[in-house]
Write a protein that holds these residues in place. Structure first.
Motif, PDB file in Angstrom:
ATOM      1  N   GLY A 163       1.027  23.165   5.784  1.00  0.00           N
ATOM      2  CA  GLY A 163       0.787  23.201   4.349  1.00  0.00           C
ATOM      3  C   GLY A 163       2.022  23.387   3.507  1.00  0.00           C
ATOM      4  N   ALA A 164       3.198  23.208   4.104  1.00  0.00           N
ATOM      5  CA  ALA A 164       4.444  23.436   3.378  1.00  0.00           C
ATOM      6  C   ALA A 164       4.925  22.195   2.629  1.00  0.00           C
ATOM      7  CB  ALA A 164       5.534  23.909   4.341  1.00  0.00           C
ATOM      8  N   TRP A 165       4.503  21.015   3.072  1.00  0.00           N
ATOM      9  CA  TRP A 165       5.015  19.770   2.480  1.00  0.00           C
ATOM     10  C   TRP A 165       3.889  18.776   2.211  1.00  0.00           C
ATOM     11  CZ3 TRP A 165       9.906  18.748   0.915  1.00  0.00           C
ATOM     12  CH2 TRP A 165      10.910  19.632   1.351  1.00  0.00           C
ATOM     13  N   ARG A 166       4.097  17.987   1.188  1.00  0.00           N
ATOM     14  CA  ARG A 166       3.309  16.777   0.999  1.00  0.00           C
ATOM     15  C   ARG A 166       4.282  15.634   0.741  1.00  0.00           C
ATOM     16  NH1 ARG A 166       0.320  16.879  -4.961  1.00  0.00           N
ATOM     17  NH2 ARG A 166       2.150  17.411  -6.221  1.00  0.00           N
ATOM     18  N   GLY A 167       3.871  14.433   1.114  1.00  0.00           N
ATOM     19  CA  GLY A 167       4.763  13.293   0.952  1.00  0.00           C
ATOM     20  C   GLY A 167       3.988  12.011   0.715  1.00  0.00           C
ATOM     21  N   VAL A 168       4.627  11.082   0.039  1.00  0.00           N
ATOM     22  CA  VAL A 168       4.039   9.771  -0.213  1.00  0.00           C
ATOM     23  C   VAL A 168       5.095   8.706   0.074  1.00  0.00           C
ATOM     24  CG1 VAL A 168       4.633   9.863  -2.684  1.00  0.00           C
ATOM     25  CG2 VAL A 168       2.854   8.301  -1.895  1.00  0.00           C
ATOM     26  N   VAL A 169       4.673   7.627   0.695  1.00  0.00           N
ATOM     27  CA  VAL A 169       5.535   6.472   0.948  1.00  0.00           C
ATOM     28  C   VAL A 169       4.838   5.243   0.386  1.00  0.00           C
ATOM     29  CG1 VAL A 169       6.713   5.059   2.675  1.00  0.00           C
ATOM     30  CG2 VAL A 169       6.435   7.528   3.063  1.00  0.00           C
ATOM     31  N   VAL A 170       5.556   4.424  -0.364  1.00  0.00           N
ATOM     32  CA  VAL A 170       4.962   3.222  -0.954  1.00  0.00           C
ATOM     33  C   VAL A 170       5.734   1.983  -0.526  1.00  0.00           C
ATOM     34  CG1 VAL A 170       4.164   4.503  -2.976  1.00  0.00           C
ATOM     35  CG2 VAL A 170       6.327   3.275  -3.098  1.00  0.00           C
ATOM     36  N   ASP A 171       5.008   0.912  -0.363  1.00  0.00           N
ATOM     37  CA  ASP A 171       5.579  -0.426  -0.172  1.00  0.00           C
ATOM     38  C   ASP A 171       4.955  -1.318  -1.234  1.00  0.00           C
ATOM     39  OD1 ASP A 171       6.302  -2.986   0.524  1.00  0.00           O
ATOM     40  OD2 ASP A 171       5.724  -2.825   2.632  1.00  0.00           O
ATOM     41  N   ASN A 172       5.731  -1.639  -2.281  1.00  0.00           N
ATOM     42  CA  ASN A 172       5.241  -2.500  -3.361  1.00  0.00           C
ATOM     43  C   ASN A 172       6.055  -3.796  -3.432  1.00  0.00           C
ATOM     44  OD1 ASN A 172       6.899  -0.024  -4.555  1.00  0.00           O
ATOM     45  ND2 ASN A 172       7.473  -1.824  -5.768  1.00  0.00           N
ATOM     46  N   SER A 173       6.384  -4.316  -2.254  1.00  0.00           N
ATOM     47  CA  SER A 173       7.249  -5.494  -2.169  1.00  0.00           C
ATOM     48  C   SER A 173       6.604  -6.750  -2.751  1.00  0.00           C
ATOM     49  CB  SER A 173       7.632  -5.758  -0.705  1.00  0.00           C
ATOM     50  OG  SER A 173       8.245  -4.629  -0.141  1.00  0.00           O
ATOM     51  N   LYS A 174       5.356  -7.007  -2.364  1.00  0.00           N
ATOM     52  CA  LYS A 174       4.686  -8.208  -2.861  1.00  0.00           C
ATOM     53  C   LYS A 174       4.451  -8.128  -4.364  1.00  0.00           C
ATOM     54  CE  LYS A 174       2.313  -9.638   1.385  1.00  0.00           C
ATOM     55  NZ  LYS A 174       1.000  -9.893   2.021  1.00  0.00           N
ATOM     56  N   THR A 175       4.104  -6.935  -4.846  1.00  0.00           N
ATOM     57  CA  THR A 175       3.900  -6.752  -6.284  1.00  0.00           C
ATOM     58  C   THR A 175       5.174  -7.083  -7.046  1.00  0.00           C
ATOM     59  OG1 THR A 175       2.254  -5.029  -5.871  1.00  0.00           O
ATOM     60  CG2 THR A 175       3.279  -5.064  -8.045  1.00  0.00           C
ATOM     61  N   THR A 176       6.302  -6.603  -6.543  1.00  0.00           N
ATOM     62  CA  THR A 176       7.589  -6.860  -7.197  1.00  0.00           C
ATOM     63  C   THR A 176       7.958  -8.335  -7.119  1.00  0.00           C
ATOM     64  OG1 THR A 176       8.324  -4.627  -6.638  1.00  0.00           O
ATOM     65  CG2 THR A 176      10.022  -6.224  -7.222  1.00  0.00           C
ATOM     66  N   LEU A 177       7.752  -8.939  -5.959  1.00  0.00           N
ATOM     67  CA  LEU A 177       8.097 -10.348  -5.792  1.00  0.00           C
ATOM     68  C   LEU A 177       7.229 -11.242  -6.665  1.00  0.00           C
ATOM     69  CD1 LEU A 177       9.835 -12.412  -4.369  1.00  0.00           C
ATOM     70  CD2 LEU A 177       8.230 -12.374  -2.447  1.00  0.00           C
ATOM     71  N   HIS A 199       0.828  -1.200   0.000  1.00  0.00           N
ATOM     72  CA  HIS A 199       0.000   0.000   0.000  1.00  0.00           C
ATOM     73  C   HIS A 199       0.864   1.251   0.000  1.00  0.00           C
ATOM     74  CE1 HIS A 199       0.802  -0.526   4.320  1.00  0.00           C
ATOM     75  NE2 HIS A 199       0.568   0.782   4.457  1.00  0.00           N
ATOM     76  N   SER A 200       0.223   2.366  -0.259  1.00  0.00           N
ATOM     77  CA  SER A 200       0.891   3.665  -0.187  1.00  0.00           C
ATOM     78  C   SER A 200       0.131   4.566   0.767  1.00  0.00           C
ATOM     79  CB  SER A 200       0.966   4.325  -1.568  1.00  0.00           C
ATOM     80  OG  SER A 200      -0.328   4.674  -2.028  1.00  0.00           O
ATOM     81  N   VAL A 201       0.831   5.564   1.309  1.00  0.00           N
ATOM     82  CA  VAL A 201       0.190   6.579   2.146  1.00  0.00           C
ATOM     83  C   VAL A 201       0.618   7.950   1.640  1.00  0.00           C
ATOM     84  CG1 VAL A 201      -0.122   5.177   4.219  1.00  0.00           C
ATOM     85  CG2 VAL A 201       2.043   6.356   3.855  1.00  0.00           C
ATOM     86  N   LEU A 202      -0.342   8.854   1.549  1.00  0.00           N
ATOM     87  CA  LEU A 202      -0.111  10.219   1.094  1.00  0.00           C
ATOM     88  C   LEU A 202      -0.598  11.178   2.167  1.00  0.00           C
ATOM     89  CD1 LEU A 202       0.428  12.386  -1.204  1.00  0.00           C
ATOM     90  CD2 LEU A 202      -1.964  12.051  -1.840  1.00  0.00           C
ATOM     91  N   GLY A 203       0.248  12.154   2.532  1.00  0.00           N
ATOM     92  CA  GLY A 203      -0.155  13.083   3.578  1.00  0.00           C
ATOM     93  C   GLY A 203       0.496  14.449   3.433  1.00  0.00           C
ATOM     94  N   TYR A 204       0.024  15.394   4.280  1.00  0.00           N
ATOM     95  CA  TYR A 204       0.469  16.787   4.227  1.00  0.00           C
ATOM     96  C   TYR A 204       0.879  17.248   5.621  1.00  0.00           C
ATOM     97  CZ  TYR A 204      -1.760  16.878  -0.370  1.00  0.00           C
ATOM     98  OH  TYR A 204      -2.100  16.605  -1.662  1.00  0.00           O
ATOM     99  N   SER A 205       1.787  18.216   5.659  1.00  0.00           N
ATOM    100  CA  SER A 205       2.180  18.807   6.935  1.00  0.00           C
ATOM    101  C   SER A 205       1.107  19.787   7.400  1.00  0.00           C
ATOM    102  CB  SER A 205       3.526  19.523   6.795  1.00  0.00           C
ATOM    103  OG  SER A 205       3.430  20.578   5.856  1.00  0.00           O
ATOM    104  N   LYS A 206       1.063  20.041   8.706  1.00  0.00           N
ATOM    105  CA  LYS A 206       0.038  20.924   9.272  1.00  0.00           C
ATOM    106  C   LYS A 206       0.145  22.340   8.733  1.00  0.00           C
ATOM    107  CE  LYS A 206      -0.538  18.347  13.592  1.00  0.00           C
ATOM    108  NZ  LYS A 206      -0.381  18.382  15.072  1.00  0.00           N
TER     109      LYS A 206
END
Length: 347
Positions: A67-81, A58-65
């Motif tokens: 409003g200066a930053w947004r970020g996304v983190v992904v884990d696609n380990s099973k998809t790759t495997l 899954h991935s998670v997308l979020g913003y700082s309080k």
């Protein structure tokens, strides 16, 4: 050269039919659906179940309080495997495809509307010639690699390095409310990873005109594939990017976080300390393919009646989907069905 490669990769047929279709056919836009492969039966490596059985890609997308930053983190380990097992890829080649998956997923996460993002890397001068990964707004992803002589199981890290040394990266985006793809092409930045963090950052700076900090990580020892991307927004001070880069140097590596059992949300909290947690968007990631025998038959019509009859006479009836490696066989009735459709279209 860039355009010809883009056209070459759109049909998802291969084997005896691919050379006939690839230069002339375009498939319909990839629409979001739920049609997933079960990855569990292919995860035969002993460490896969112990390391990643506890959670879904899954991935998670979020913003700082502020409003200066947004970020996304992904884990696609099973998809790759799963792709590694499905296509018989070597570890270095699976890593290259995994980083392409991560890139497509993170770029899609930053889209404002529903879209399909395709990451297409190619280098016709080396053993690894093409890597393609697609992702849509639902987290559905698919991809493949093309290796000279088809020796996908023997590709080593040296071949991946050569791919990045002279390769091209093309990123195309199709918004579902628009008829045409928008694409941009850059030179790969000679990464030893083939497609690496610097390449994604270079793309954001040159093509999107939106600097970002990117991390693409694949780790064979932990069976991990994923990454993160951080982007300063309009409200960020001019020094925000340099300050964030300095801060990240003092944080553990992404592999270290994963080894400690951290989830993508845990990592995003570390990257953006003032993250608005209750507004984080979590998207499941699934290996997805929309191929079907009927979609192949529709594409075959574009060849014309003469070539269809020639294929029928020569017994060219084996089809293979590049994205999922599913095999199809054309029976005589299928040839006749396509020819009948062509006859109706001509009257």
């Amino acid at each position: 050269s860039t355009q010809s490669h883009g056209e070459l990769l759109e049909p998802h047929m291969s084997v005896s039919l691919c050379f006939r279709v690839s230069q002339r056919c375009r498939l319909l836009p990839w629409r979001p659906q739920r049609c997933m492969f079960s990855t569990a039966r292919d995860l035969t490596e002993p460490s896969a179940s112990t390391q990643y059985g506890r959670r879904r890609d899954h991935s998670v997308l979020g913003y700082s309080k502020d409003g200066a930053w947004r970020g996304v983190v992904v884990d696609n380990s099973k998809t790759t495997l799963d792709s590694k097992t499905r296509f018989g890829l070597s570890d270095p080649l699976a890593g290259l495809l995994g980083r392409a998956f991560s890139s497509a997923l993170m770029l899609n996460a930053f889209q404002k509307g529903e879209a399909r993002v395709r990451v297409n890397g190619y280098n016709e001068h080396c053993e690894v010639q093409v890597v393609v990964a697609e992702a849509n707004a639902l987290g559905e992803t698919r991809g493949f690699v093309v290796v000279r002589d088809g020796a996908q199981g023997s590709v080593d890290s040296n071949a991946i390095r050569k791919f990045g040394s002279q390769g091209i990266l093309r990123v195309s985006t199709l918004l579902y409310a628009h008829a045409k793809e928008v694409f941009s092409t850059i030179q790969l930045q000679k990464s030893t990873d083939g497609i690496g963090s610097r390449d994604l950052q270079h793309y954001m700076e040159q093509s999107e005109q939106a600097p970002a900090i990117a991390n693409l990580t694949t780790d064979v020892s932990t069976m991990f594939s994923g990454g993160y991307m951080l982007q300063p927004l309009a409200g960020a001070p001019e020094t925000a990017l340099s300050q964030m880069k300095e801060r990240l140097q003092h944080l553990p590596s992404l592999t270290a976080y994963v080894t400690q059992g951290a989830t993508p949300l845990d990592v995003l909290k570390e990257l953006i300390p003032d993250l608005v947690v209750d507004q984080v968007k979590r998207t499941p990631i699934d290996l997805f393919c929309r191929c079907s025998l009927n979609s192949f038959l529709v594409t075959l019509q574009k060849l014309g009646a003469e070539e269809i009859r020639d294929m029928q006479r020569q017994g060219h009836n084996k089809l293979s989907c590049q994205y999922c490696n599913k095999q199809y066989t054309l029976e005589q009735q299928h040839f006749e069905q396509v020819l009948q459709r062509l006859d109706l279209d001509s009257t």
